[in-house]
Design a protein around this motif. Sequence first.
Motif, PDB file in Angstrom:
ATOM      1  N   ALA A  13       0.306  10.874   2.858  1.00 15.28           N
ATOM      2  CA  ALA A  13       0.703   9.900   3.886  1.00 15.28           C
ATOM      3  C   ALA A  13       0.598   8.531   3.238  1.00 15.28           C
ATOM      4  O   ALA A  13      -0.245   8.317   2.355  1.00 15.28           O
ATOM      5  CB  ALA A  13      -0.219   9.987   5.097  1.00 15.28           C
ATOM      6  N   ASP A  14       1.447   7.599   3.661  1.00 19.55           N
ATOM      7  CA  ASP A  14       1.423   6.268   3.058  1.00 19.55           C
ATOM      8  C   ASP A  14       0.153   5.516   3.469  1.00 19.55           C
ATOM      9  O   ASP A  14      -0.495   5.870   4.457  1.00 19.55           O
ATOM     10  CB  ASP A  14       2.681   5.484   3.456  1.00 19.55           C
ATOM     11  N   PRO A  15      -0.228   4.486   2.715  1.00 23.63           N
ATOM     12  CA  PRO A  15      -1.459   3.748   3.009  1.00 23.63           C
ATOM     13  C   PRO A  15      -1.518   3.150   4.420  1.00 23.63           C
ATOM     14  O   PRO A  15      -2.598   3.095   5.020  1.00 23.63           O
ATOM     15  CB  PRO A  15      -1.485   2.647   1.940  1.00 23.63           C
ATOM     16  N   ASP A  16      -0.394   2.733   4.975  1.00 19.74           N
ATOM     17  CA  ASP A  16      -0.419   2.175   6.326  1.00 19.74           C
ATOM     18  C   ASP A  16      -0.778   3.236   7.364  1.00 19.74           C
ATOM     19  O   ASP A  16      -1.512   2.960   8.312  1.00 19.74           O
ATOM     20  CB  ASP A  16       0.919   1.514   6.673  1.00 19.74           C
ATOM     21  N   THR A  17      -0.278   4.444   7.184  1.00 17.90           N
ATOM     22  CA  THR A  17      -0.630   5.539   8.091  1.00 17.90           C
ATOM     23  C   THR A  17      -2.104   5.883   7.959  1.00 17.90           C
ATOM     24  O   THR A  17      -2.804   6.061   8.962  1.00 17.90           O
ATOM     25  CB  THR A  17       0.248   6.784   7.805  1.00 17.90           C
ATOM     26  N   VAL A  18      -2.588   5.972   6.731  1.00 17.08           N
ATOM     27  CA  VAL A  18      -4.003   6.269   6.504  1.00 17.08           C
ATOM     28  C   VAL A  18      -4.859   5.166   7.126  1.00 17.08           C
ATOM     29  O   VAL A  18      -5.866   5.440   7.791  1.00 17.08           O
ATOM     30  CB  VAL A  18      -4.307   6.446   5.002  1.00 17.08           C
ATOM     31  N   TRP A  19      -4.470   3.910   6.956  1.00 16.05           N
ATOM     32  CA  TRP A  19      -5.202   2.782   7.547  1.00 16.05           C
ATOM     33  C   TRP A  19      -5.261   2.916   9.070  1.00 16.05           C
ATOM     34  O   TRP A  19      -6.312   2.697   9.676  1.00 16.05           O
ATOM     35  CB  TRP A  19      -4.541   1.458   7.161  1.00 16.05           C
ATOM     36  N   THR A  20      -4.142   3.280   9.680  1.00 15.91           N
ATOM     37  CA  THR A  20      -4.089   3.419  11.136  1.00 15.91           C
ATOM     38  C   THR A  20      -5.083   4.472  11.609  1.00 15.91           C
ATOM     39  O   THR A  20      -5.821   4.256  12.572  1.00 15.91           O
ATOM     40  CB  THR A  20      -2.661   3.763  11.595  1.00 15.91           C
ATOM     41  N   ALA A  99       2.290   7.203  -6.864  1.00 13.36           N
ATOM     42  CA  ALA A  99       3.685   7.208  -7.314  1.00 13.36           C
ATOM     43  C   ALA A  99       4.573   8.012  -6.373  1.00 13.36           C
ATOM     44  O   ALA A  99       5.756   7.736  -6.232  1.00 13.36           O
ATOM     45  CB  ALA A  99       3.766   7.769  -8.728  1.00 13.36           C
ATOM     46  N   ASP A 100       3.977   8.996  -5.682  1.00 16.62           N
ATOM     47  CA  ASP A 100       4.734   9.837  -4.760  1.00 16.62           C
ATOM     48  C   ASP A 100       4.838   9.237  -3.357  1.00 16.62           C
ATOM     49  O   ASP A 100       5.385   9.856  -2.451  1.00 16.62           O
ATOM     50  CB  ASP A 100       4.103  11.224  -4.684  1.00 16.62           C
ATOM     51  N   GLY A 101       4.287   8.023  -3.164  1.00 17.06           N
ATOM     52  CA  GLY A 101       4.321   7.375  -1.859  1.00 17.06           C
ATOM     53  C   GLY A 101       3.123   7.704  -0.994  1.00 17.06           C
ATOM     54  O   GLY A 101       2.932   7.120   0.072  1.00 17.06           O
ATOM     55  N   GLY A 102       2.313   8.656  -1.446  1.00 15.81           N
ATOM     56  CA  GLY A 102       1.095   9.015  -0.721  1.00 15.81           C
ATOM     57  C   GLY A 102      -0.016   8.012  -1.009  1.00 15.81           C
ATOM     58  O   GLY A 102       0.223   6.930  -1.555  1.00 15.81           O
TER      59      GLY A 102
END
Length: 147
Positions: A13-20, A99-102
Motif C-alpha cells: 500500500a502506498d505511504p499515504d494509505t499506511v499513514w491513514t 520502487a513498487d509503490g508500496g
Amino acid sequence: MSTTITTTIDIAADPDTVWTVLTDFASYSEWNPFMSRVEGTPEVGSRLVVRLTPAGGRGMTFKPTVLVATPGRELRWLGKLGLGGLFDGEHFFVLERGADGGTRMTHGEKFSGILVSLMRGATKDADDGFDAFNRALKHRAEKVVAR
C-alpha cells in the motif's frame, strides 16, 4: 544507557494509505494487538494517551508527546517514566515509498535512562509487540487497498 529496537515490514500500500491507517487511532481497538487504545491527534506538541497490551504481559498506559507528525512519512513520540531520565522511550514509525509503490515501514523505539538495564524484559515484550503491530497494520492497510 540506551537501547534501540528496530523492526521493518514491507506493505503493499502506498505511504499515504499506511499513514491513514496508522493515524486512525479511533480504530486501533478493531485491529491492533499491541496498542489497544490511542487517544489524541497526530500533531507536533500534542499529548497522546497510549494503552499497550503486550501478549502475556501486563498492560500499561502512558502519555507521550508527539515530536514529529509528517503525513505519509513519519510519526514519532516521546514517553517518559516519571519526570524523565529514568526510563524514556522515543517511539517511531518511518514510512518510505518502495520502487513498487508500496511502503517500507521502520517501526521502533529508542529506550534511554538510568533504568534501561533493569528493563530488559520490557524491551523484549516490546519487540514482540512491534512485530505483531506491524503484521496487523500491513493486513489492515492492504485490505484498504483491495477495496
